[in-house]
Design a protein around this motif. Structure first.
Motif, PDB file in Angstrom:
ATOM      1  N   ARG A 156      13.219 -18.008 -10.560  1.00 16.20           N
ATOM      2  CA  ARG A 156      14.239 -16.996 -10.293  1.00 16.20           C
ATOM      3  C   ARG A 156      14.756 -16.339 -11.570  1.00 16.20           C
ATOM      4  O   ARG A 156      14.920 -15.114 -11.635  1.00 16.20           O
ATOM      5  CB  ARG A 156      15.430 -17.617  -9.541  1.00 16.20           C
ATOM      6  N   ILE A 157      15.031 -17.138 -12.606  1.00 19.67           N
ATOM      7  CA  ILE A 157      15.575 -16.574 -13.840  1.00 19.67           C
ATOM      8  C   ILE A 157      14.574 -15.601 -14.456  1.00 19.67           C
ATOM      9  O   ILE A 157      14.936 -14.506 -14.904  1.00 19.67           O
ATOM     10  CB  ILE A 157      15.948 -17.690 -14.836  1.00 19.67           C
ATOM     11  N   SER A 161      15.190 -11.545 -14.762  1.00 15.21           N
ATOM     12  CA  SER A 161      15.089 -10.973 -16.108  1.00 15.21           C
ATOM     13  C   SER A 161      14.059  -9.857 -16.136  1.00 15.21           C
ATOM     14  O   SER A 161      14.262  -8.807 -16.770  1.00 15.21           O
ATOM     15  CB  SER A 161      14.698 -12.072 -17.109  1.00 15.21           C
ATOM     16  N   GLU A 162      12.964 -10.055 -15.443  1.00 18.42           N
ATOM     17  CA  GLU A 162      11.909  -9.050 -15.385  1.00 18.42           C
ATOM     18  C   GLU A 162      12.400  -7.781 -14.698  1.00 18.42           C
ATOM     19  O   GLU A 162      12.084  -6.658 -15.120  1.00 18.42           O
ATOM     20  CB  GLU A 162      10.716  -9.635 -14.647  1.00 18.42           C
ATOM     21  N   LYS A 163      13.184  -7.931 -13.648  1.00 18.77           N
ATOM     22  CA  LYS A 163      13.745  -6.759 -12.961  1.00 18.77           C
ATOM     23  C   LYS A 163      14.614  -5.934 -13.912  1.00 18.77           C
ATOM     24  O   LYS A 163      14.615  -4.695 -13.848  1.00 18.77           O
ATOM     25  CB  LYS A 163      14.568  -7.198 -11.753  1.00 18.77           C
ATOM     26  N   LEU A 164      15.336  -6.615 -14.793  1.00 13.92           N
ATOM     27  CA  LEU A 164      16.189  -5.906 -15.737  1.00 13.92           C
ATOM     28  C   LEU A 164      15.362  -5.159 -16.779  1.00 13.92           C
ATOM     29  O   LEU A 164      15.733  -4.065 -17.210  1.00 13.92           O
ATOM     30  CB  LEU A 164      17.152  -6.880 -16.420  1.00 13.92           C
ATOM     31  N   LEU A 241      22.643 -13.840 -17.139  1.00 10.31           N
ATOM     32  CA  LEU A 241      22.351 -15.253 -17.351  1.00 10.31           C
ATOM     33  C   LEU A 241      23.589 -16.124 -17.138  1.00 10.31           C
ATOM     34  O   LEU A 241      23.479 -17.252 -16.640  1.00 10.31           O
ATOM     35  CB  LEU A 241      21.788 -15.464 -18.758  1.00 10.31           C
ATOM     36  N   GLU A 242      24.743 -15.627 -17.500  1.00  2.68           N
ATOM     37  CA  GLU A 242      25.967 -16.387 -17.292  1.00  2.68           C
ATOM     38  C   GLU A 242      26.219 -16.648 -15.807  1.00  2.68           C
ATOM     39  O   GLU A 242      26.836 -17.647 -15.431  1.00  2.68           O
ATOM     40  CB  GLU A 242      27.153 -15.659 -17.909  1.00  2.68           C
ATOM     41  N   LYS A 243      25.714 -15.749 -14.961  1.00  2.00           N
ATOM     42  CA  LYS A 243      25.919 -15.879 -13.515  1.00  2.00           C
ATOM     43  C   LYS A 243      24.878 -16.770 -12.846  1.00  2.00           C
ATOM     44  O   LYS A 243      25.205 -17.501 -11.900  1.00  2.00           O
ATOM     45  CB  LYS A 243      25.887 -14.493 -12.859  1.00  2.00           C
ATOM     46  N   ILE A 244      23.637 -16.740 -13.325  1.00  2.00           N
ATOM     47  CA  ILE A 244      22.573 -17.406 -12.564  1.00  2.00           C
ATOM     48  C   ILE A 244      21.926 -18.585 -13.289  1.00  2.00           C
ATOM     49  O   ILE A 244      21.166 -19.328 -12.674  1.00  2.00           O
ATOM     50  CB  ILE A 244      21.470 -16.407 -12.159  1.00  2.00           C
ATOM     51  N   ALA A 245      22.222 -18.762 -14.577  1.00  5.44           N
ATOM     52  CA  ALA A 245      21.511 -19.793 -15.341  1.00  5.44           C
ATOM     53  C   ALA A 245      22.473 -20.791 -15.972  1.00  5.44           C
ATOM     54  O   ALA A 245      23.529 -20.406 -16.490  1.00  5.44           O
ATOM     55  CB  ALA A 245      20.673 -19.133 -16.446  1.00  5.44           C
TER      56      ALA A 245
END
Length: 264
Positions: A156-157, A161-164, A241-245
């Motif tokens: 998922r991470i 990240s790839e979408k961004l 990243l602060e939200k999902i990792a």
């Protein structure tokens, strides 16, 4: 040096020299098994002369220097070579680095036991490069193509990240990786024949900072965006990243290798 290739990122220009500092800091991430797989093929070991194409900051020769091969690393980007020299000198490693395009290499016939190309083989003009590599390789020498990439559909991470990256670089062609063998153009197979290939999954450890740096040092961000765009991307990625990792995590990757030898 700026590179344009119609088959990469829809022809959008990129320059690895723009991201050399981040590349040096964040892209030395290959796990031990990556190097063990090379050694298991009796490649890049003591008694061998090895040419590393597209060496970047010298990640491959620096990490394999301990196994005794004599290394030469080449790269088209001057800043990459500067970083490679600096880092190898700090380790007291005697590695020769040359700032030269692969298409312009001119070593004597049968100089190398192994020629490696890690994360870079698709950037070359294969019709020019293939006979050149064959000439510089010893008759039983090996051309070793190496690759490692995150798996966006399994992690998922990595996927978010790839979408961004695609938000800022919609034509970036590095997205959507799945596990598959390395392929090479037909003109390469006219001169070389595959003798071994392997693909395997690995979990690579990161922190939020190091993953942000790794992603920033990719072609779709640091090597191709403007400085202002990179700053905006980095800020948005850190917030994501602060939200999902968690602070520490692993990213699922796959690694692949393809060994080729000259046809008799």
């Amino acid at each position: 040096m700026e590179i344009k290739n119609s088959s990469i990122d829809s022809g959008k220009a990129f320059d690895w020299g723009k991201t050399s500092a981040d590349y040096a800091k964040y892209r030395d991430i290959y796990p031990d098994i990556f190097y063990k797989k090379i050694l298991d093929r009796n490649l890049c070991i003591a008694g061998q002369n090895v040419l590393d194409l597209g060496t970047g900051t010298g990640v491959l020769p620096r990490n394999m220097y301990q196994y005794g091969a004599k290394w030469v690393g080449t790269d088209i980007a001057e800043n990459q070579i500067m970083q490679a020299r600096k880092m190898s000198e700090e380790l007291n490693q005697k590695i020769e680095y040359l700032n030269v395009p692969t298409e312009e290499l001119n070593f004597p016939d049968q100089t190398f036991d192994v020629i490696t190309a890690c994360q870079c083989f698709w950037y070359f003009d294969h019709k020019k490069v293939t006979p050149l590599l064959a000439r510089m390789l010893k008759k039983d020498g090996s051309l070793l193509v190496l690759y490692m990439a995150w798996l966006p559909f399994e992690d998922r991470i990595a996927g978010e990240s790839e979408k961004l990256v695609l938000k800022y670089s919609p034509h970036w062609s590095g997205a959507g990786e799945t596990i598959h063998p390395i392929t090479v153009p037909d003109c390469v197979l006219d001169i070389f024949t595959p003798v071994f290939h392997e693909e395997y999954e690995v979990d690579v450890p990161f922190t939020r900072e190091s993953w942000n740096g790794r992603m920033k040092a990719c072609r779709g961000v640091g090597a191709s965006l403007s400085a202002g765009e990179v700053t905006k991307w980095e800020k948005e990625h850190r917030a994501m990243l602060e939200k999902i990792a968690p602070e520490q995590f692993t990213i699922r990757h796959y690694a692949a290798m393809l060994e080729l030898k000259q046809k008799v």
